[in-house]
Design a protein around this motif. Structure first.
Motif, PDB file in Angstrom:
ATOM      1  N   GLN A  82      41.228 -20.213   5.163  1.00 37.79           N
ATOM      2  CA  GLN A  82      41.487 -19.840   6.556  1.00 37.79           C
ATOM      3  C   GLN A  82      41.025 -20.949   7.500  1.00 37.79           C
ATOM      4  OE1 GLN A  82      43.143 -17.166   7.511  1.00 37.79           O
ATOM      5  NE2 GLN A  82      42.971 -17.688   9.659  1.00 37.79           N
ATOM      6  N   ALA A  83      39.850 -21.516   7.251  1.00 37.01           N
ATOM      7  CA  ALA A  83      39.347 -22.611   8.083  1.00 37.01           C
ATOM      8  C   ALA A  83      40.279 -23.817   7.994  1.00 37.01           C
ATOM      9  CB  ALA A  83      37.932 -22.987   7.659  1.00 37.01           C
ATOM     10  N   PHE A  84      40.763 -24.107   6.786  1.00 33.25           N
ATOM     11  CA  PHE A  84      41.701 -25.215   6.599  1.00 33.25           C
ATOM     12  C   PHE A  84      42.980 -24.978   7.387  1.00 33.25           C
ATOM     13  CE2 PHE A  84      45.425 -26.790   4.270  1.00 33.25           C
ATOM     14  CZ  PHE A  84      45.180 -28.159   4.331  1.00 33.25           C
ATOM     15  N   ILE A  85      43.516 -23.765   7.314  1.00 30.61           N
ATOM     16  CA  ILE A  85      44.748 -23.421   8.038  1.00 30.61           C
ATOM     17  C   ILE A  85      44.533 -23.572   9.539  1.00 30.61           C
ATOM     18  CG2 ILE A  85      46.328 -21.522   8.601  1.00 30.61           C
ATOM     19  CD1 ILE A  85      46.813 -22.744   5.842  1.00 30.61           C
TER      20      ILE A  85
ATOM     21  N   ARG B 252      42.357 -25.528  11.110  1.00 28.91           N
ATOM     22  CA  ARG B 252      42.268 -26.962  11.439  1.00 28.91           C
ATOM     23  C   ARG B 252      43.651 -27.601  11.462  1.00 28.91           C
ATOM     24  NH1 ARG B 252      38.056 -26.942   7.802  1.00 28.91           N
ATOM     25  NH2 ARG B 252      39.357 -27.929   6.243  1.00 28.91           N
ATOM     26  N   GLU B 253      44.448 -27.310  10.444  1.00 31.48           N
ATOM     27  CA  GLU B 253      45.781 -27.892  10.369  1.00 31.48           C
ATOM     28  C   GLU B 253      46.678 -27.393  11.515  1.00 31.48           C
ATOM     29  OE1 GLU B 253      46.821 -30.426   8.380  1.00 31.48           O
ATOM     30  OE2 GLU B 253      44.690 -30.465   7.911  1.00 31.48           O
ATOM     31  N   SER B 254      46.519 -26.145  11.888  1.00 28.59           N
ATOM     32  CA  SER B 254      47.293 -25.598  13.009  1.00 28.59           C
ATOM     33  C   SER B 254      46.927 -26.308  14.305  1.00 28.59           C
ATOM     34  CB  SER B 254      47.054 -24.098  13.159  1.00 28.59           C
ATOM     35  OG  SER B 254      47.562 -23.413  12.054  1.00 28.59           O
ATOM     36  N   LYS B 255      45.632 -26.557  14.516  1.00 26.49           N
ATOM     37  CA  LYS B 255      45.189 -27.285  15.706  1.00 26.49           C
ATOM     38  C   LYS B 255      45.752 -28.698  15.703  1.00 26.49           C
ATOM     39  CE  LYS B 255      40.971 -24.696  16.517  1.00 26.49           C
ATOM     40  NZ  LYS B 255      39.508 -24.729  16.533  1.00 26.49           N
TER      41      LYS B 255
END
Length: 93
Positions: free
Chosen positions: A18-21, A23-26
């Protein structure tokens, strides 16, 4: 017992994922914003591209980017104030 341990470790993986998603969304939103800024300022400031960037075109691009950044910061500040002052009126879902 082993099943429970596996489920707990999956929870940790899910949080990391979830944290990775997020970051990538930002990163993606920033890239889209930068692309849109480039397109807007290019259309506004560049008439016909030449061999070099004349000073008036350079100044136009700098001013366009600065105004865009100022406007974005102003909107973020105002939205932050609205959320802080009226949290019940803002749906954060």
């Amino acid at each position: 017992m082993r099943f429970m341990a596996e489920q707990r470790s999956k929870g940790a993986v899910d949080k990391q994922f979830q944290a990775f998603i997020e970051r990538e969304s930002k990163n993606q939103r920033f890239q889209i914003l930068a692309h849109n800024l480039t397109e807007i300022c290019w259309e506004h400031c560049i008439g016909t591209p030449g061999r070099s960037l004349v000073s008036s075109t350079h100044n136009c691009l700098v001013n366009c980017v600065n105004r865009f950044i100022d406007t974005t910061n102003f909107i973020a500040y105002r939205l932050g104030n609205i959320v802080l002052n009226n949290p019940k009126e803002v749906d954060l879902k």
